[in-house]
Design an enzyme around this catalytic site. Structure first.
Site, PDB file in Angstrom:
ATOM      1  CB  CYS A 116      39.598 -37.272 -13.433  1.00  0.00           C
ATOM      2  SG  CYS A 116      38.945 -37.361 -15.100  1.00  0.00           S
ATOM      3  CG  HIS A 253      42.281 -33.600 -12.963  1.00  0.00           C
ATOM      4  ND1 HIS A 253      42.904 -34.469 -13.825  1.00  0.00           N
ATOM      5  CD2 HIS A 253      40.981 -33.531 -13.363  1.00  0.00           C
ATOM      6  CE1 HIS A 253      42.028 -34.915 -14.709  1.00  0.00           C
ATOM      7  NE2 HIS A 253      40.853 -34.362 -14.456  1.00  0.00           N
ATOM      8  CG  ASN A 283      40.562 -34.749 -18.167  1.00  0.00           C
ATOM      9  OD1 ASN A 283      41.320 -35.511 -17.580  1.00  0.00           O
ATOM     10  ND2 ASN A 283      39.359 -34.438 -17.714  1.00  0.00           N
TER      11      ASN A 283
HETATM   12  N1  COA Z   1      33.246 -26.225 -30.156  1.00  0.00           N
HETATM   13  C1  COA Z   1      32.425 -25.215 -30.425  1.00  0.00           C
HETATM   14  N2  COA Z   1      31.301 -24.988 -29.711  1.00  0.00           N
HETATM   15  C2  COA Z   1      31.023 -25.816 -28.698  1.00  0.00           C
HETATM   16  C3  COA Z   1      31.853 -26.910 -28.374  1.00  0.00           C
HETATM   17  C4  COA Z   1      33.001 -27.099 -29.164  1.00  0.00           C
HETATM   18  N3  COA Z   1      33.872 -28.101 -28.933  1.00  0.00           N
HETATM   19  N4  COA Z   1      31.336 -27.562 -27.319  1.00  0.00           N
HETATM   20  C5  COA Z   1      30.210 -26.905 -26.980  1.00  0.00           C
HETATM   21  N5  COA Z   1      30.020 -25.853 -27.800  1.00  0.00           N
HETATM   22  C6  COA Z   1      28.933 -24.888 -27.801  1.00  0.00           C
HETATM   23  C7  COA Z   1      27.697 -25.406 -27.111  1.00  0.00           C
HETATM   24  O1  COA Z   1      26.946 -26.183 -28.016  1.00  0.00           O
HETATM   25  C8  COA Z   1      27.024 -24.132 -26.713  1.00  0.00           C
HETATM   26  O2  COA Z   1      26.365 -23.611 -27.838  1.00  0.00           O
HETATM   27  P1  COA Z   1      24.923 -22.875 -27.672  1.00  0.00           P
HETATM   28  O3  COA Z   1      25.185 -21.693 -26.773  1.00  0.00           O
HETATM   29  O4  COA Z   1      24.604 -22.531 -29.074  1.00  0.00           O
HETATM   30  O5  COA Z   1      24.038 -23.909 -27.055  1.00  0.00           O
HETATM   31  C9  COA Z   1      28.179 -23.187 -26.382  1.00  0.00           C
HETATM   32  O6  COA Z   1      29.328 -23.767 -27.017  1.00  0.00           O
HETATM   33  C10 COA Z   1      28.449 -23.042 -24.905  1.00  0.00           C
HETATM   34  O7  COA Z   1      28.454 -24.319 -24.297  1.00  0.00           O
HETATM   35  P2  COA Z   1      28.721 -24.520 -22.780  1.00  0.00           P
HETATM   36  O8  COA Z   1      28.616 -25.965 -22.461  1.00  0.00           O
HETATM   37  O9  COA Z   1      27.873 -23.566 -21.989  1.00  0.00           O
HETATM   38  O10 COA Z   1      30.234 -24.038 -22.678  1.00  0.00           O
HETATM   39  P3  COA Z   1      31.160 -23.921 -21.418  1.00  0.00           P
HETATM   40  O11 COA Z   1      31.718 -22.566 -21.347  1.00  0.00           O
HETATM   41  O12 COA Z   1      30.516 -24.473 -20.179  1.00  0.00           O
HETATM   42  O13 COA Z   1      32.342 -24.883 -21.797  1.00  0.00           O
HETATM   43  C11 COA Z   1      33.161 -27.062 -21.234  1.00  0.00           C
HETATM   44  C12 COA Z   1      32.094 -26.269 -21.965  1.00  0.00           C
HETATM   45  C13 COA Z   1      32.875 -28.535 -21.419  1.00  0.00           C
HETATM   46  C14 COA Z   1      34.491 -26.707 -21.825  1.00  0.00           C
HETATM   47  C15 COA Z   1      33.150 -26.665 -19.733  1.00  0.00           C
HETATM   48  O14 COA Z   1      31.845 -26.707 -19.226  1.00  0.00           O
HETATM   49  C16 COA Z   1      34.017 -27.580 -18.924  1.00  0.00           C
HETATM   50  O15 COA Z   1      35.211 -27.664 -19.112  1.00  0.00           O
HETATM   51  N6  COA Z   1      33.414 -28.265 -17.922  1.00  0.00           N
HETATM   52  C17 COA Z   1      34.144 -29.168 -17.082  1.00  0.00           C
HETATM   53  C18 COA Z   1      34.395 -30.445 -17.825  1.00  0.00           C
HETATM   54  C19 COA Z   1      35.435 -31.268 -17.172  1.00  0.00           C
HETATM   55  O16 COA Z   1      36.437 -30.766 -16.753  1.00  0.00           O
HETATM   56  N7  COA Z   1      35.198 -32.574 -17.124  1.00  0.00           N
HETATM   57  C20 COA Z   1      36.104 -33.508 -16.592  1.00  0.00           C
HETATM   58  C21 COA Z   1      36.190 -33.336 -15.131  1.00  0.00           C
HETATM   59  S1  COA Z   1      37.332 -34.477 -14.520  1.00  0.00           S
END
Ligand code: COA
Length: 326
Positions: A116, A253, A283
């Protein structure tokens, strides 16, 4: 004494594929909801490349628009640098494919893979070429079709990504332009965000964790991204002897609105001075920063003479920034 030369952005362009996939559409494919996606990421919809439409196609259209905006002909280009992690082919590079289509044959053209952070890396390289006098007019592109390597059964990743491309034409200028660029990488964290297939490792679609898809530990990536972006923003300000209040626009970004807000807070910037497109684009990896820049320029928000801070973070890990007077 030789006069200092800057790389000035002479024109910007971008391109988004026609097809739009909303959060409601995704909720029909995986167990998710508009509310969950919007609250956790800020994303509401993303664009998806049509069948047969490649990264090179998106890059070409963004490049044509940037060249039109800059008033630059293909024959004037000294160099093409294209950031992508989803090239059309293993080789030749997507930059070579775009070069041929533009009719810019003869000038050097190559791809940069920094996930990215690809556009910020590509911009940095182009800036060095111009500063050193090795080039005067450079086309820099960030383009991706990342949805081609999304696992549409994995709700934790498939809701995040979109396709798109952005481009800028840089021209040598004695007055002003890119003030500094900063690049970093940390390969020790590769498994936190990666696409673990390739020519040398092999394509083994039936093996667990070896299909052509994105693997990510979202929580870990989130924490590393916020920390790395804080640090590179500090580094950029310090390098230029600037205070955080000197920056007119932050163009981050576009991965997650909460990551963007954390960087804005660090800069003490109100969100109306931050360009946000993640809601409409998701993204788009290397495409994200130049897409946001182009939208902001065309909307008349970013104006000539203003101080603009670009930053990005991606798999590798890679991260970086560029400070420029637009
Ligand atoms: N819809 C509904 N529920 C979802 C889901 C979705 N699309 N994706 C994950 N969940 C659930 C998980 O399974 C988890 O459930 P559980 O508590 O029963 O296990 C719960 O939501 C929380 O998951 P978690 O991963 O802790 O959520 P989060 O607040 O960290 O959000 C992201 C997840 C991916 C949105 C976040 O971590 C993020 O944006 N990270 C950075 C990713 C990124 O930017 N990557 C590219 C970088 S260039």
């Amino acid at each position: 004494m030789t006069q200092q030369v800057f790389a000035r952005i002479a024109g910007t362009g971008s391109y988004l594929p026609e097809k739009v996939l909303t959060n409601a559409d995704l909720a029909k494919i995986v167990d998710t909801s508009d509310e969950w996606i919007a609250t956790r990421t800020g994303i509401r919809e993303r664009h998806i490349a049509a069948d047969g439409q490649t990264t090179g196609d998106l890059a070409y259209h963004a490049a044509v628009r940037a060249m039109e905006a800059a008033g630059v002909q293909a024959s004037e280009l000294d160099l093409i640098v294209l950031g992508t992690t989803t090239p059309d082919l293993i080789f030749p590079s997507t930059a070579c494919l775009v070069q041929n289509r533009l009719g810019a044959n003869g000038c050097p053209a190559f791809d940069v893979n920094a996930a990215c952070c690809g556009f910020v890396y590509a911009l940095t390289i182009a800036d060095k070429f111009i500063r050193s006098g090795a080039a005067r007019t450079v086309l820099v592109i960030g383009a991706e079709t990342l949805t081609r390597m999304v696992d549409w059964t994995d709700r934790t990743t498939c809701v995040l990504f979109g396709d798109g491309a952005g481009a800028v034409v840089l021209k040598a200028d004695t007055e002003t332009g890119i003030l500094s660029t900063h690049m970093h990488a940390d390969g020790s964290k590769k498994e936190l965000l990666w696409g673990p297939v390739g020519v040398s490792v092999g394509f083994k679609p039936d093996e667990p964790n070896c299909g052509v898809k994105i693997h990510m530990s979202g929580n870990d990536v989130f924490k590393h991204a916020v920390k790395a972006l804080d640090s590179v923003v500090e580094e950029t300000l310090e390098h230029n002897g600037l205070d955080r209040h000197d920056i007119d626009w932050l163009i981050p970004h576009q991965a997650n609105l909460r990551i963007i807000e954390a960087t804005a807070k660090r800069l003490d910037m109100p969100m109306d001075r931050v360009i946000v497109t993640v809601d409409k684009h998701g993204n788009t990896s290397s495409g994200s920063v130049p897409l946001a820049l182009d939208e902001a320029v065309r909307a008349g928000r970013v104006q000539r003479g203003q101080l603009v801070l670009l930053e990005a973070f991606g798999g590798g890990f890679t991260w970086g920034s560029a400070l420029l007077r637009y």
